[in-house]
Motif scaffolding. Structure first.
Motif, PDB file in Angstrom:
ATOM      1  N   LYS A 119      22.489  24.110   0.301  1.00 37.36           N
ATOM      2  CA  LYS A 119      21.454  22.665  -0.519  1.00 37.36           C
ATOM      3  C   LYS A 119      21.490  22.979  -2.401  1.00 37.36           C
ATOM      4  O   LYS A 119      21.385  21.965  -2.488  1.00 37.36           O
ATOM      5  CB  LYS A 119      19.928  22.969  -0.068  1.00 37.36           C
ATOM      6  CG  LYS A 119      20.388  21.899   1.584  1.00 37.36           C
ATOM      7  CD  LYS A 119      18.700  22.403   2.072  1.00 37.36           C
ATOM      8  CE  LYS A 119      18.608  22.354   3.615  1.00 37.36           C
ATOM      9  NZ  LYS A 119      17.121  22.158   3.583  1.00 37.36           N
ATOM     10  N   ASN A 120      21.100  24.100  -2.488  1.00 34.65           N
ATOM     11  CA  ASN A 120      20.698  24.195  -3.795  1.00 34.65           C
ATOM     12  C   ASN A 120      22.197  24.206  -4.676  1.00 34.65           C
ATOM     13  O   ASN A 120      21.877  23.681  -5.965  1.00 34.65           O
ATOM     14  CB  ASN A 120      20.580  25.946  -4.390  1.00 34.65           C
ATOM     15  CG  ASN A 120      18.884  25.822  -4.216  1.00 34.65           C
ATOM     16  OD1 ASN A 120      18.429  25.078  -3.937  1.00 34.65           O
ATOM     17  ND2 ASN A 120      18.778  27.193  -3.643  1.00 34.65           N
ATOM     18  N   LEU A 121      23.368  24.227  -4.008  1.00 37.37           N
ATOM     19  CA  LEU A 121      24.934  23.869  -4.850  1.00 37.37           C
ATOM     20  C   LEU A 121      24.747  22.237  -4.399  1.00 37.37           C
ATOM     21  O   LEU A 121      25.165  21.640  -6.119  1.00 37.37           O
ATOM     22  CB  LEU A 121      25.807  24.644  -4.199  1.00 37.37           C
ATOM     23  CG  LEU A 121      25.782  26.393  -4.486  1.00 37.37           C
ATOM     24  CD1 LEU A 121      26.779  26.819  -2.853  1.00 37.37           C
ATOM     25  CD2 LEU A 121      27.012  26.110  -5.769  1.00 37.37           C
ATOM     26  N   ILE A 122      24.215  21.934  -4.476  1.00 39.73           N
ATOM     27  CA  ILE A 122      24.882  20.359  -3.552  1.00 39.73           C
ATOM     28  C   ILE A 122      23.342  20.018  -4.749  1.00 39.73           C
ATOM     29  O   ILE A 122      23.699  18.489  -5.662  1.00 39.73           O
ATOM     30  CB  ILE A 122      24.105  19.711  -2.381  1.00 39.73           C
ATOM     31  CG1 ILE A 122      25.476  19.958  -1.198  1.00 39.73           C
ATOM     32  CG2 ILE A 122      24.246  18.404  -2.483  1.00 39.73           C
ATOM     33  CD1 ILE A 122      24.622  19.755  -0.233  1.00 39.73           C
ATOM     34  N   LYS A 123      22.313  20.266  -5.227  1.00 35.35           N
ATOM     35  CA  LYS A 123      21.474  19.709  -6.477  1.00 35.35           C
ATOM     36  C   LYS A 123      21.926  20.211  -8.038  1.00 35.35           C
ATOM     37  O   LYS A 123      21.492  19.194  -8.494  1.00 35.35           O
ATOM     38  CB  LYS A 123      20.552  20.410  -5.886  1.00 35.35           C
ATOM     39  CG  LYS A 123      19.040  19.879  -5.321  1.00 35.35           C
ATOM     40  CD  LYS A 123      18.218  20.813  -4.825  1.00 35.35           C
ATOM     41  CE  LYS A 123      17.382  20.827  -3.618  1.00 35.35           C
ATOM     42  NZ  LYS A 123      16.146  21.765  -3.517  1.00 35.35           N
ATOM     43  N   LEU A 124      23.309  21.324  -7.293  1.00 39.44           N
ATOM     44  CA  LEU A 124      23.864  21.550  -8.896  1.00 39.44           C
ATOM     45  C   LEU A 124      25.482  20.417  -9.062  1.00 39.44           C
ATOM     46  O   LEU A 124      25.671  20.904  -9.893  1.00 39.44           O
ATOM     47  CB  LEU A 124      23.966  22.892  -9.172  1.00 39.44           C
ATOM     48  CG  LEU A 124      22.212  23.818  -9.179  1.00 39.44           C
ATOM     49  CD1 LEU A 124      23.277  24.868  -8.929  1.00 39.44           C
ATOM     50  CD2 LEU A 124      22.189  23.447 -10.537  1.00 39.44           C
ATOM     51  N   ASP A 125      25.299  19.704  -7.681  1.00 46.27           N
ATOM     52  CA  ASP A 125      26.183  18.955  -7.628  1.00 46.27           C
ATOM     53  C   ASP A 125      27.809  19.731  -7.800  1.00 46.27           C
ATOM     54  O   ASP A 125      28.744  19.393  -8.756  1.00 46.27           O
ATOM     55  CB  ASP A 125      26.397  17.874  -9.095  1.00 46.27           C
ATOM     56  CG  ASP A 125      27.245  16.526  -9.585  1.00 46.27           C
ATOM     57  OD1 ASP A 125      27.348  16.282  -7.502  1.00 46.27           O
ATOM     58  OD2 ASP A 125      28.029  16.352 -10.136  1.00 46.27           O
ATOM     59  N   ASN A 151      20.985  33.044  -9.794  1.00 48.61           N
ATOM     60  CA  ASN A 151      19.709  32.890 -10.098  1.00 48.61           C
ATOM     61  C   ASN A 151      19.152  31.279  -9.634  1.00 48.61           C
ATOM     62  O   ASN A 151      18.063  30.982  -8.888  1.00 48.61           O
ATOM     63  CB  ASN A 151      18.976  33.257 -11.064  1.00 48.61           C
ATOM     64  CG  ASN A 151      19.043  34.625 -11.105  1.00 48.61           C
ATOM     65  OD1 ASN A 151      18.085  35.634 -10.312  1.00 48.61           O
ATOM     66  ND2 ASN A 151      18.780  35.048 -12.510  1.00 48.61           N
ATOM     67  N   ASP A 152      19.870  30.877  -9.625  1.00 48.64           N
ATOM     68  CA  ASP A 152      19.867  28.993  -9.424  1.00 48.64           C
ATOM     69  C   ASP A 152      19.921  28.669  -7.826  1.00 48.64           C
ATOM     70  O   ASP A 152      19.713  28.258  -7.710  1.00 48.64           O
ATOM     71  CB  ASP A 152      20.829  27.844 -11.085  1.00 48.64           C
ATOM     72  CG  ASP A 152      20.484  27.657 -11.997  1.00 48.64           C
ATOM     73  OD1 ASP A 152      19.561  28.537 -12.355  1.00 48.64           O
ATOM     74  OD2 ASP A 152      21.611  27.665 -12.632  1.00 48.64           O
ATOM     75  N   ILE A 153      20.762  29.721  -7.602  1.00 46.67           N
ATOM     76  CA  ILE A 153      21.594  29.090  -6.540  1.00 46.67           C
ATOM     77  C   ILE A 153      20.836  30.031  -5.373  1.00 46.67           C
ATOM     78  O   ILE A 153      20.829  29.131  -3.980  1.00 46.67           O
ATOM     79  CB  ILE A 153      23.221  29.033  -5.798  1.00 46.67           C
ATOM     80  CG1 ILE A 153      23.612  30.184  -6.172  1.00 46.67           C
ATOM     81  CG2 ILE A 153      23.636  27.960  -6.981  1.00 46.67           C
ATOM     82  CD1 ILE A 153      24.968  30.728  -5.648  1.00 46.67           C
ATOM     83  N   CYS A 154      20.186  30.352  -5.714  1.00 39.98           N
ATOM     84  CA  CYS A 154      19.021  31.768  -4.897  1.00 39.98           C
ATOM     85  C   CYS A 154      18.169  31.785  -5.214  1.00 39.98           C
ATOM     86  O   CYS A 154      16.684  31.860  -5.062  1.00 39.98           O
ATOM     87  CB  CYS A 154      19.301  33.089  -4.336  1.00 39.98           C
ATOM     88  SG  CYS A 154      21.118  33.448  -3.855  1.00 39.98           S
TER      89      CYS A 154
END
Length: 175
Positions: A119-125, A151-154
């Protein structure tokens, strides 16, 4: 094929979760654990640094130990039915050994982490693909030219154990 592989190893948080099941069987008391974690608050997210340092000092690998140990005095055992529930209280096991309950708990944890990270990876496009879920690892493929911050993806991932929310920051390898 113009992709790079991100291997995320969650052994530290899995060791902490496993230790919560077996610490009494290893001869540690609740007071020992509270003494170890005394400087960590019970609100907010706390670092795993102190407890991981303790594991190294004591030469402990709770995850591997739990997979080989018989259930004796776990705080998670139901003394009347002699059954033990997984970390998420969704499955119950006969409490002979920890192997089934730990394996199930770790699998569920990695499944949840994979979903949240994806989900975090999708949010980061990011164009990411989950490649595998291992014993303590998750493997994703991303485009080769993408710069990934672990840190961004976790971000915002934590696991509650011993009455504290421990941050979930994996060891990352990018190939």
């Amino acid at each position: 094929h113009n992709e790079k592989m991100i291997i995320l190893d969650f052994a530290d948080i899995i060791n902490i979760m496993s230790f919560e099941y077996i610490y009494r069987d290893l001869g540690y008391s609740h007071d020992d654990i509270e003494g170890l974690l005394d400087n960590l608050g019970i609100t907010g997210t706390v670092s795993t640094k102190d407890i991981i340092k303790f594991f190294k000092e004591e030469d402990l690998n709770p995850y591997l130990l739990s997979k080989q140990s018989r259930v004796e005095d776990s705080p998670h055992i139901n003394k009347e039915s002699h059954r033990i529930k997984n970390y998420y209280n969704t499955c119950e096991f006969k409490a002979d050994t920890y192997q089934e309950v730990i394996t199930d708990s770790v699998k569920a944890t990695l499944d949840i982490l994979a979903c949240e990270i994806y989900k975090n990876l999708i949010k980061l496009d990011e164009n990411a693909k989950l490649i595998s879920i291992g014993e303590t690892t998750l493997v994703f493929n991303v485009d080769e030219n993408v710069e990934i911050s672990i840190n961004d993806i976790c971000s915002d991932l934590s696991l509650r154990t011993f009455g504290r929310n421990f941050e979930v920051i994996p060891k990352a390898t990018i190939l």
